[in-house]
Structure formats: C-alpha cells, structure tokens
Design an enzyme around this catalytic site. Sequence first.
Site, mmCIF file in Angstrom:
data_model
loop_
_atom_site.group_PDB
_atom_site.id
_atom_site.type_symbol
_atom_site.label_atom_id
_atom_site.label_comp_id
_atom_site.label_asym_id
_atom_site.label_seq_id
_atom_site.Cartn_x
_atom_site.Cartn_y
_atom_site.Cartn_z
ATOM 1 N N TYR A 111 0.810 -1.212 0.000
ATOM 2 C CA TYR A 111 0.000 0.000 0.000
ATOM 3 C C TYR A 111 0.850 1.272 0.000
ATOM 4 C CZ TYR A 111 -3.095 3.743 1.494
ATOM 5 O OH TYR A 111 -3.750 4.944 1.593
ATOM 6 N N LYS B 277 1.199 4.054 -3.081
ATOM 7 C CA LYS B 277 0.841 5.488 -2.954
ATOM 8 C C LYS B 277 2.044 6.349 -3.304
ATOM 9 C CE LYS B 277 -2.645 6.875 -1.833
ATOM 10 N NZ LYS B 277 -3.882 7.138 -2.622
HETATM 11 N N1 LIG Z 1 -8.685 6.730 5.374
HETATM 12 C C1 LIG Z 1 -7.555 7.312 5.711
HETATM 13 O O1 LIG Z 1 -7.180 7.392 6.891
HETATM 14 C C2 LIG Z 1 -6.667 7.888 4.635
HETATM 15 C C3 LIG Z 1 -5.528 8.593 5.033
HETATM 16 C C4 LIG Z 1 -4.692 9.133 4.051
HETATM 17 C C5 LIG Z 1 -5.020 8.994 2.708
HETATM 18 N N2 LIG Z 1 -6.130 8.310 2.350
HETATM 19 C C6 LIG Z 1 -6.420 8.198 0.904
HETATM 20 O O2 LIG Z 1 -7.711 8.764 0.691
HETATM 21 C C7 LIG Z 1 -8.334 8.138 -0.436
HETATM 22 C C8 LIG Z 1 -9.717 7.669 -0.039
HETATM 23 O O3 LIG Z 1 -9.553 6.755 1.020
HETATM 24 P P1 LIG Z 1 -10.820 6.261 1.878
HETATM 25 O O4 LIG Z 1 -10.360 6.095 3.276
HETATM 26 O O5 LIG Z 1 -11.979 7.129 1.556
HETATM 27 O O6 LIG Z 1 -11.031 4.789 1.266
HETATM 28 P P2 LIG Z 1 -12.360 4.099 0.732
HETATM 29 O O7 LIG Z 1 -12.002 2.674 0.518
HETATM 30 O O8 LIG Z 1 -13.513 4.443 1.572
HETATM 31 O O9 LIG Z 1 -12.582 4.813 -0.691
HETATM 32 C C9 LIG Z 1 -11.875 4.401 -1.843
HETATM 33 C C10 LIG Z 1 -12.867 4.360 -2.988
HETATM 34 O O10 LIG Z 1 -12.172 3.933 -4.159
HETATM 35 C C11 LIG Z 1 -12.991 3.002 -4.842
HETATM 36 N N3 LIG Z 1 -12.193 2.073 -5.647
HETATM 37 C C12 LIG Z 1 -11.394 1.080 -5.202
HETATM 38 N N4 LIG Z 1 -10.909 0.394 -6.243
HETATM 39 C C13 LIG Z 1 -11.408 0.976 -7.391
HETATM 40 C C14 LIG Z 1 -11.286 0.707 -8.764
HETATM 41 N N5 LIG Z 1 -10.557 -0.339 -9.230
HETATM 42 N N6 LIG Z 1 -11.957 1.502 -9.635
HETATM 43 C C15 LIG Z 1 -12.718 2.537 -9.192
HETATM 44 N N7 LIG Z 1 -12.888 2.839 -7.886
HETATM 45 C C16 LIG Z 1 -12.230 2.052 -7.001
HETATM 46 C C17 LIG Z 1 -13.717 2.234 -3.726
HETATM 47 O O11 LIG Z 1 -14.883 1.611 -4.219
HETATM 48 C C18 LIG Z 1 -14.001 3.345 -2.729
HETATM 49 O O12 LIG Z 1 -15.254 3.930 -2.943
HETATM 50 C C19 LIG Z 1 -7.399 7.011 -0.862
HETATM 51 O O13 LIG Z 1 -6.634 7.435 -1.962
HETATM 52 C C20 LIG Z 1 -6.498 6.791 0.364
HETATM 53 O O14 LIG Z 1 -5.229 6.310 -0.020
HETATM 54 C C21 LIG Z 1 -6.973 7.738 3.263
HETATM 55 C C1 LIG Z 2 -4.323 -3.282 17.364
HETATM 56 C C2 LIG Z 2 -3.987 -1.925 17.991
HETATM 57 C C3 LIG Z 2 -2.486 -1.853 18.215
HETATM 58 C C4 LIG Z 2 -4.546 -0.813 17.141
HETATM 59 O O1 LIG Z 2 -4.658 0.356 17.902
HETATM 60 C C5 LIG Z 2 -3.670 -0.562 15.896
HETATM 61 C C6 LIG Z 2 -4.104 0.702 15.150
HETATM 62 C C7 LIG Z 2 -3.724 0.597 13.646
HETATM 63 C C8 LIG Z 2 -4.622 -0.432 12.970
HETATM 64 C C9 LIG Z 2 -3.829 2.005 13.009
HETATM 65 C C10 LIG Z 2 -2.814 2.974 13.667
HETATM 66 C C11 LIG Z 2 -2.408 3.978 12.585
HETATM 67 C C12 LIG Z 2 -3.343 3.657 11.422
HETATM 68 C C13 LIG Z 2 -2.915 4.120 10.023
HETATM 69 C C14 LIG Z 2 -2.757 5.662 9.959
HETATM 70 O O2 LIG Z 2 -3.900 6.284 10.536
HETATM 71 C C15 LIG Z 2 -2.639 6.146 8.562
HETATM 72 C C16 LIG Z 2 -2.972 5.431 7.469
HETATM 73 C C17 LIG Z 2 -2.717 6.008 6.121
HETATM 74 C C18 LIG Z 2 -3.894 5.809 5.158
HETATM 75 O O3 LIG Z 2 -3.493 6.158 3.853
HETATM 76 C C19 LIG Z 2 -4.404 4.390 5.162
HETATM 77 C C20 LIG Z 2 -4.714 3.907 6.575
HETATM 78 C C21 LIG Z 2 -3.501 4.051 7.538
HETATM 79 C C22 LIG Z 2 -2.394 3.110 7.081
HETATM 80 C C23 LIG Z 2 -3.993 3.692 8.981
HETATM 81 C C24 LIG Z 2 -4.323 2.197 9.107
HETATM 82 C C25 LIG Z 2 -4.643 1.754 10.556
HETATM 83 C C26 LIG Z 2 -3.510 2.127 11.505
HETATM 84 C C27 LIG Z 2 -2.249 1.367 11.167
#
Ligand SMILES: NC(=O)c1ccc[n+]([C@@H]2O[C@H](COP(=O)([O-])OP(=O)(O)OC[C@H]3O[C@@H](n4cnc5c(N)ncnc54)[C@H](O)[C@@H]3O)[C@@H](O)[C@H]2O)c1
Ligand SMILES: CC(C)[C@@H](O)CC[C@@H](C)[C@H]1CC[C@H]2[C@@H]3[C@H](O)C=C4C[C@@H](O)CC[C@]4(C)[C@H]3CC[C@]12C
Length: 380
Positions: A156, A160
């Site tokens: 992952y 990214k």
């Molecule tokens: N959730 C977090 O903490 C977090 C933190 C930093 C960055 N991000 C980034 O933010 C963005 C959104 O993340 P999220 O948490 O909303 O995740 P999410 O899984 O809720 O949303 C991702 C969306 O992408 C769609 N998707 C997946 N595969 C696809 C494909 N092949 N074709 C078209 N659509 C597809 C999924 O159906 C989903 O609706 C991502 O790029 C993720 O890397 C998330």
């Molecule tokens: C089982 C315990 C130790 C529990 O508390 C572990 C938490 C762990 C699953 C999360 C802690 C940090 C999170 C990540 C962080 O918030 C940022 C992220 C970047 C985003 O692009 C995707 C999700 C994630 C990797 C997020 C995933 C969960 C954690 C690792």
Amino acid sequence: MTAGSGQVYVVTGGCGFLGSHLVRMLLEHEKNISEIRVFDLHLDESLRTLSNDRVRVRLISGDISRLADVQEALHGSHLVIHTASLVDVWGRVPASKITEVNVTGTENVLQACKEEGVQYLVYTSSMEVVGPNIHGDHFYRGNEDTEYRIYHKEPYPLSKAKAEKLVLEANGIKIKGGKMLYTCSLRPTGIYGEGHELMKQFHRQGLRTGRCVFRALSPAIEHGRVYVGNVAWMHLLAARQLQIHPSTLGGQVYFCYDSSPYKSYEDFNMEFLSACGFKIIGSRPLVPYFLLYLLALLNVLLQWVLHGFITYAPILNPYTLAVASTTFTVQTDKAEKHFGYQPLYAWEEAKMRTITWVKSLEVSGKDLKDVGEKSNYCCS
Ligand SMILES: NC(=O)c1ccc[n+]([C@@H]2O[C@H](COP(=O)([O-])OP(=O)(O)OC[C@H]3O[C@@H](n4cnc5c(N)ncnc54)[C@H](O)[C@@H]3O)[C@@H](O)[C@H]2O)c1
Ligand SMILES: CC(C)[C@@H](O)CC[C@@H](C)[C@H]1CC[C@H]2[C@@H]3[C@H](O)C=C4C[C@@H](O)CC[C@]4(C)[C@H]3CC[C@]12C
C-alpha cells in the site's frame, strides 16, 4: 448560474469514505460546477439524489485500472480529483491488485487527462508516502520539507508513493489541445469522521469486550489525525486554486491537517468512543510490546494458513503495529500559504459530528445485536 454553464469535475472513488464527503462538499461550497461525475467501482446510489437544479451528480460505474473506463469518465471534463484507491494494510487483497488499482489506475487517470485535454488533477496521496517507516523513526511535528528516512516494503505505501511520483512528474506535460496538465498531491494523515470503516470496527470490537478498550499502545506515541470534512475542504480549495495559480500549486505536495489534537491512536479514538460509555483500561500498555508483536506474527501465520479458505485480515499485524507504535505528526502551514487553506471545521465541531455518528451506530442496534450486547454494560 444555470445548470450546464459551469465546469465538470470528476471525483474518482467518489463513493468512498473521503469521496462521498468530497462530493457533498463540492455541492455545498463550489459554485463554479454544473456536474460532478462520481466514478467508482462500487456505486452508492444515495449520492444520485444529491443532484439539484444547479449541479448534476452523475454516477459512473467503472474500474480505474481499465483505461477505457477512465477515458470515458473524463471525456469533456474540466478537472479530476483522484481519490480512488485500494486502502489495504491488512493483506485483504494481493499486492498485485493494490498496484493495479493504485499505480496503474493513476497512470490511466494521467493518460486520460492527456488524451481528453483535462488540465487539472488533484491527487489524494497519504502520509504513508513518507512514513512511518518500520524502523520506528518518529516523525514529530514534521512538514513537507522535513528530512525523513523513507523506507517502503508494504504494497500500500509503496503504491501510494509510486502514484504520487507519477502525478508530480506529470505536472507541466502537454495535453490534447496544446494546453498543459497541472497536478498537485494532498497527503492526509489518519482521516476520521462520519463513515470511517475502521472506527466501526473499533466500536464493534469494544462492544464485544463490554465497552472496554484494553490499552495496547504507549500513550506517548502521537498520531496525527485529520477530520474528513477538512480533508474534503482542502481538496476543494486546492482544485479551485490550482486553476487560478497553477504555477504556485502545480507539482506541489501538501499535508492535510487541522486542529485535531495530537494523541496516541487509541486515546484519540476514545475521544469518540467514551461518549458511548466505552472506557480505556490501563494508563500504559497492558501487554509488553514483544507479546503484541508475537500476536501480530501469529496473525500473519493464521492469515497464511487460512489463505484460500477465508480472508483472515485482523487489525493487528506487524506493519500496523509498527505504524501505530511510531509517532507521526505534522505541523505545517504550506497549504495556508499557497492557497489560503484554513480548516472549515474546528476540533470541537469535528469531534461532535463524529460522536453523533458513532452514537448512531448504537441506535441502529445492528452492532449491539451482532455482539449480543444486552445493555449498556460499562466496565468498572
Ligand atoms: N482513510 C484514511 O485514513 C486515509 C488517510 C490518508 C489517505 N487516504 C487516501 O484517501 C483516499 C480515499 O480513502 P478512503 O479512506 O476514503 O477509502 P475508501 O475505501 O472508503 O474509498 C476508496 C474508494 O475507491 C474506490 N475504488 C477502489 N478500487 C477501485 C477501482 N478499481 N476503480 C474505481 N474505484 C475504485 C472504492 O470503491 C471506494 O469507494 C485514498 O486514496 C487513500 O489512499 C486515506
Ligand atoms: C491493534 C492496535 C495496536 C490498534 O490500535 C492498531 C491501530 C492501527 C490499525 C492504526 C494505527 C495507525 C493507522 C494508520 C494511519 O492512521 C494512517 C494510514 C494512512 C492511510 O493512507 C491508510 C490507513 C492508515 C495506514 C492507517 C491504518 C490503521 C492504523 C495502522
């Protein structure tokens, strides 16, 4: 402005956690658009009802890893906000699939921008393109220029980082019509808020243990978190300002941040769960780190043994433990300086909105039934 006279925005992954908040944010705060194309593999039909007399919300079912789907979705559009991604650090999907969606999918978006003459692309990256690395190097109140030993092994974060590099390198390339493509990349830290799937899991897990959360992480380890509404707001502003000041924003990266407090991951989650009667047990980790690491390794072994029979993907694995156990907080004002970003939601409002949503999980009762909870039992 009558419908049809404005711009067409494409939001890839628009049905996801961040994407759906972004669609609503655009509808409420972006007056220059007449159509929002929500491109996703899994459509959320409820978004279709958000159309109004000024803006049409058009759901487009498609796979980001298929160039033809992306080309069709982008045809005639003005700007793309690319959030679609497979967010998996638990081994739910093969590494090849993560690369196919997150890297090839981004290549397809760039190719389609070039061929369809789409001039502006805002990419949703992640803090993970920087870290934390598995060496446990803390990133304490860092910014976009902070030196850090970046080391990616997991699919992952690797995907990214590769995707973000492609997006930034594409800034300034020639596209159809002789124009140039302008790109920028936003790096959210851990996003929280209404609809956060992981929070649902923590809530369900806590119900199974009598609303007790057993501390596993040191409270001294801080994790930056950012409210989903502010991440959506930053995307809207970046999209707007990229068009007005392409030479300022083009090719730039911006951490997403707001006034959410710096806390350990568990303590931060308790800001919301405690409003539902959850209590965290222990002022310091209840089990030694080596035992937690052994449990994480056991989960990897079980995942391997069960592979092909069931998808066993528990929250705890060596990678998530390493990330959770390493401080990663950002302190920056680059987005404010470059495009006037200020969080739309203060911490108190972001907290109350999230608490209201977590409480709704209880009202739905589904979670309670799932874990056979009879009453609001609160551990002592
Ligand atoms: N959730 C977090 O903490 C977090 C933190 C930093 C960055 N991000 C980034 O933010 C963005 C959104 O993340 P999220 O948490 O909303 O995740 P999410 O899984 O809720 O949303 C991702 C969306 O992408 C769609 N998707 C997946 N595969 C696809 C494909 N092949 N074709 C078209 N659509 C597809 C999924 O159906 C989903 O609706 C991502 O790029 C993720 O890397 C998330
Ligand atoms: C089982 C315990 C130790 C529990 O508390 C572990 C938490 C762990 C699953 C999360 C802690 C940090 C999170 C990540 C962080 O918030 C940022 C992220 C970047 C985003 O692009 C995707 C999700 C994630 C990797 C997020 C995933 C969960 C954690 C690792």
